[in-house]
Design an enzyme around this catalytic site. Structure first.
Site, PDB file in Angstrom:
ATOM      1  N   HIS A   9      33.764  79.405  48.026  1.00  0.00           N
ATOM      2  CA  HIS A   9      33.464  78.230  48.949  1.00  0.00           C
ATOM      3  C   HIS A   9      33.637  76.780  48.422  1.00  0.00           C
ATOM      4  O   HIS A   9      34.514  76.048  49.197  1.00  0.00           O
ATOM      5  CB  HIS A   9      32.000  78.149  49.595  1.00  0.00           C
ATOM      6  N   ARG A  51      39.497  72.025  44.504  1.00  0.00           N
ATOM      7  CA  ARG A  51      40.950  72.312  44.420  1.00  0.00           C
ATOM      8  C   ARG A  51      41.161  73.440  43.536  1.00  0.00           C
ATOM      9  O   ARG A  51      40.565  73.626  42.536  1.00  0.00           O
ATOM     10  CB  ARG A  51      41.917  71.050  44.394  1.00  0.00           C
ATOM     11  N   GLY A 103      29.839  85.562  56.647  1.00  0.00           N
ATOM     12  CA  GLY A 103      29.258  84.311  57.324  1.00  0.00           C
ATOM     13  C   GLY A 103      30.496  83.898  57.969  1.00  0.00           C
ATOM     14  O   GLY A 103      31.374  84.464  58.276  1.00  0.00           O
ATOM     15  N   HIS A 149      32.031  81.266  57.725  1.00  0.00           N
ATOM     16  CA  HIS A 149      33.481  80.644  56.863  1.00  0.00           C
ATOM     17  C   HIS A 149      34.329  81.987  57.013  1.00  0.00           C
ATOM     18  O   HIS A 149      35.555  81.785  56.976  1.00  0.00           O
ATOM     19  CB  HIS A 149      33.169  80.477  55.447  1.00  0.00           C
TER      20      HIS A 149
END
Length: 120
Positions: A9, A45, A73, A75
């Site tokens: 994430h 990143r 979920g 995402h």
């Protein structure tokens, strides 16, 4: 050449990524012939696109993305497929595949149970 992308994430706190760095190091130690790259959905990143570009530049042609998420979920159900599709469009010569979230694997769940049991 095959390669793996460990996709997380991301977070504002840089220390949040420490287990991911450890995971990538462990992968490289145990699978030295298969490059690994971390990638993050947001706040950190490299992005998935940046990771794909980096591995492609190193000669990887078959990349597997492993979502290091506990479950599917919003995402993973909504954002991730769009990002993966965009990467496939930008890198049409590469084979990009993805696994389910690691938390949906019974062996991963059992490892968490074993961790809890050791704490007793």
């Amino acid at each position: 050449m095959k390669a793996i992308i460990l996709f997380g994430h991301g977070a504002r706190d840089i220390r949040w990524r420490e287990p991911f760095d450890c995971l990538a190091s462990l992968w490289q130690e145990q699978h030295p012939g298969t490059p690994v790259q971390l990638a993050f959905l947001e706040m950190m990143r490299p992005s998935l696109e940046e990771a794909v570009a980096s591995l492609s530049a190193k000669g990887a042609t078959d990349l597997t993305v492993v979502p290091v998420f506990f479950g599917q979920g919003g995402h993973l159900r909504n954002d991730f497929p769009v990002i993966l599709k965009e990467c496939r469009g930008k890198f049409p010569s590469l084979r990009l595949s993805a696994t389910p979230a690691v938390g949906e694997d019974l062996a991963v769940l059992q490892a968490i149970i074993d961790f809890g049991a050791r704490a007793l």
